[in-house]
Design a protein around this motif. Structure first.
Motif, PDB file in Angstrom:
ATOM      1  N   HIS A   1      43.789  41.262   3.812  1.00 34.95           N
ATOM      2  CA  HIS A   1      43.209  42.602   3.947  1.00 34.95           C
ATOM      3  C   HIS A   1      44.204  43.578   3.352  1.00 34.95           C
ATOM      4  O   HIS A   1      45.343  43.672   3.812  1.00 34.95           O
ATOM      5  CB  HIS A   1      42.946  42.891   5.425  1.00 34.95           C
TER       6      HIS A   1
ATOM      7  N   THR B   1      45.334  47.468   2.233  1.00 32.44           N
ATOM      8  CA  THR B   1      45.161  48.913   2.333  1.00 32.44           C
ATOM      9  C   THR B   1      46.426  49.557   1.766  1.00 32.44           C
ATOM     10  O   THR B   1      47.354  48.865   1.367  1.00 32.44           O
ATOM     11  CB  THR B   1      44.881  49.347   3.786  1.00 32.44           C
TER      12      THR B   1
ATOM     13  N   THR C   1      49.441  52.854   1.724  1.00 35.92           N
ATOM     14  CA  THR C   1      50.142  53.993   2.299  1.00 35.92           C
ATOM     15  C   THR C   1      51.081  54.539   1.225  1.00 35.92           C
ATOM     16  O   THR C   1      51.197  53.963   0.135  1.00 35.92           O
ATOM     17  CB  THR C   1      50.961  53.592   3.539  1.00 35.92           C
TER      18      THR C   1
ATOM     19  N   TRP D   1      38.289  42.523   9.003  1.00 33.17           N
ATOM     20  CA  TRP D   1      39.664  42.982   9.219  1.00 33.17           C
ATOM     21  C   TRP D   1      39.754  43.692  10.564  1.00 33.17           C
ATOM     22  O   TRP D   1      38.762  44.175  11.102  1.00 33.17           O
ATOM     23  CB  TRP D   1      40.134  43.888   8.085  1.00 33.17           C
TER      24      TRP D   1
ATOM     25  N   GLN E   1      40.626  46.515  13.128  1.00 28.39           N
ATOM     26  CA  GLN E   1      40.764  47.965  13.198  1.00 28.39           C
ATOM     27  C   GLN E   1      41.802  48.361  14.252  1.00 28.39           C
ATOM     28  O   GLN E   1      42.196  47.558  15.101  1.00 28.39           O
ATOM     29  CB  GLN E   1      39.416  48.595  13.539  1.00 28.39           C
TER      30      GLN E   1
ATOM     31  N   TRP F   1      34.015  46.346   4.041  1.00 26.15           N
ATOM     32  CA  TRP F   1      35.071  46.470   3.026  1.00 26.15           C
ATOM     33  C   TRP F   1      34.763  47.674   2.150  1.00 26.15           C
ATOM     34  O   TRP F   1      33.668  47.790   1.604  1.00 26.15           O
ATOM     35  CB  TRP F   1      35.147  45.189   2.203  1.00 26.15           C
TER      36      TRP F   1
ATOM     37  N   SER G   1      36.022  50.733  -0.832  1.00 24.82           N
ATOM     38  CA  SER G   1      36.896  51.342  -1.840  1.00 24.82           C
ATOM     39  C   SER G   1      36.299  52.679  -2.237  1.00 24.82           C
ATOM     40  O   SER G   1      35.082  52.879  -2.156  1.00 24.82           O
ATOM     41  CB  SER G   1      37.042  50.450  -3.080  1.00 24.82           C
TER      42      SER G   1
ATOM     43  N   TYR H   1      46.408  55.938  -1.847  1.00 23.08           N
ATOM     44  CA  TYR H   1      46.665  56.149  -0.424  1.00 23.08           C
ATOM     45  C   TYR H   1      46.164  57.497   0.091  1.00 23.08           C
ATOM     46  O   TYR H   1      46.223  57.754   1.293  1.00 23.08           O
ATOM     47  CB  TYR H   1      48.157  55.995  -0.118  1.00 23.08           C
TER      48      TYR H   1
ATOM     49  N   ALA I   1      40.406  55.567   4.606  1.00 24.58           N
ATOM     50  CA  ALA I   1      41.346  54.687   3.917  1.00 24.58           C
ATOM     51  C   ALA I   1      40.622  53.497   3.311  1.00 24.58           C
ATOM     52  O   ALA I   1      39.614  53.026   3.848  1.00 24.58           O
ATOM     53  CB  ALA I   1      42.414  54.204   4.901  1.00 24.58           C
ATOM     54  N   GLN I   2      41.140  53.033   2.215  1.00 21.37           N
ATOM     55  CA  GLN I   2      40.523  51.897   1.546  1.00 21.37           C
ATOM     56  C   GLN I   2      40.844  50.603   2.275  1.00 21.37           C
ATOM     57  O   GLN I   2      41.945  50.416   2.784  1.00 21.37           O
ATOM     58  CB  GLN I   2      41.016  51.826   0.109  1.00 21.37           C
ATOM     59  N   GLN I   3      39.865  49.716   2.304  1.00 20.53           N
ATOM     60  CA  GLN I   3      40.003  48.423   2.976  1.00 20.53           C
ATOM     61  C   GLN I   3      39.441  47.373   2.021  1.00 20.53           C
ATOM     62  O   GLN I   3      38.226  47.260   1.849  1.00 20.53           O
ATOM     63  CB  GLN I   3      39.228  48.411   4.304  1.00 20.53           C
TER      64      GLN I   3
END
Length: 212
Positions: free
Chosen positions: A50, A52, A54, A84, A86, A95, A97, A114, A119-121
């Protein structure tokens, strides 16, 4: 043609035949695993992650089996799909983007990687041995599935993508349901794919690839 040339050509033909015969399709699926099971490394030759982002860079964490109940894609995806964890402790199969440019984030952490909200997953599927063929079953949630492919060095590849629509959910048309996305490369250099909705959410259940 000399006898030596004929023997050499025969050897090459035998080698090619053996290689073709040994190639096969391998499918990985979340269905056999109870919801909440970490399936990141349970499939031989495959690592699921998974992803993501930052400010510090790309973050990778485990992928879990996510139960499937009460949503339109369950009939198509079976008992479970890939998900995924949380922050609230629940596992989601959504999922996400922001857009198709997010494939660049795997190689370099641009600010748009980021600064996305939400947030992207992303679901990453890495193969121990590169392949020429990989496909996955997905279902539209609030967006269509999107896929990026990479070689072993992490370079974003130009590959052929094909979508087969298998089931329609609601009145939106064939794209708004269960679909199978196929990715191919004649160079057999696909070492990793990354999957998510393109501007929204989609889910992923089974993944099939060609193994030498």
């Amino acid at each position: 043609m000399t006898n030596g040339s004929w023997i050499a050509m025969s050897a090459v033909a035998a080698l090619l035949t053996t290689s073709a015969a040994s190639a096969g399709l391998i499918t990985i699926d979340a269905d056999p695993y109870a919801p909440g099971t970490d399936v990141s490394t349970v499939f031989a030759g495959v690592t699921l992650s998974h992803l993501t982002f930052t400010v510090a860079g790309m973050q990778a964490s485990p992928v879990y089996s996510a139960g499937c109940s009460g949503t339109p894609d369950c009939a198509a995806l079976g008992a479970a799909s890939f998900g995924w964890l949380q922050a609230n402790g629940t596992i989601t199969k959504a999922w996400y983007s922001r857009d198709s440019a997010m494939g660049n984030c795997v190689r370099q952490n641009y600010p748009y990687c980021y600064n996305s909200s939400p947030a992207q997953q992303l679901l990453s599927v890495s193969l121990d041995t590169a392949t020429d063929f990989i496909q996955f079953d997905s279902t539209y949630h609030n967006d269509f599935p999107w896929v990026w492919a990479y070689d072993a060095a992490g370079n974003l590849l130009a590959v052929t993508k094909q979508v087969t629509y298998l089931q329609v959910n609601g009145s939106g048309g064939p794209g708004y349901g269960h679909q199978r996305v196929t990715v191919t490369s004649p160079l057999s250099n696909i070492a990793r794919i990354v999957i998510a909705g393109n501007g929204g959410y989609s889910s992923v259940n089974s993944i099939t690839y060609s193994a030498p």
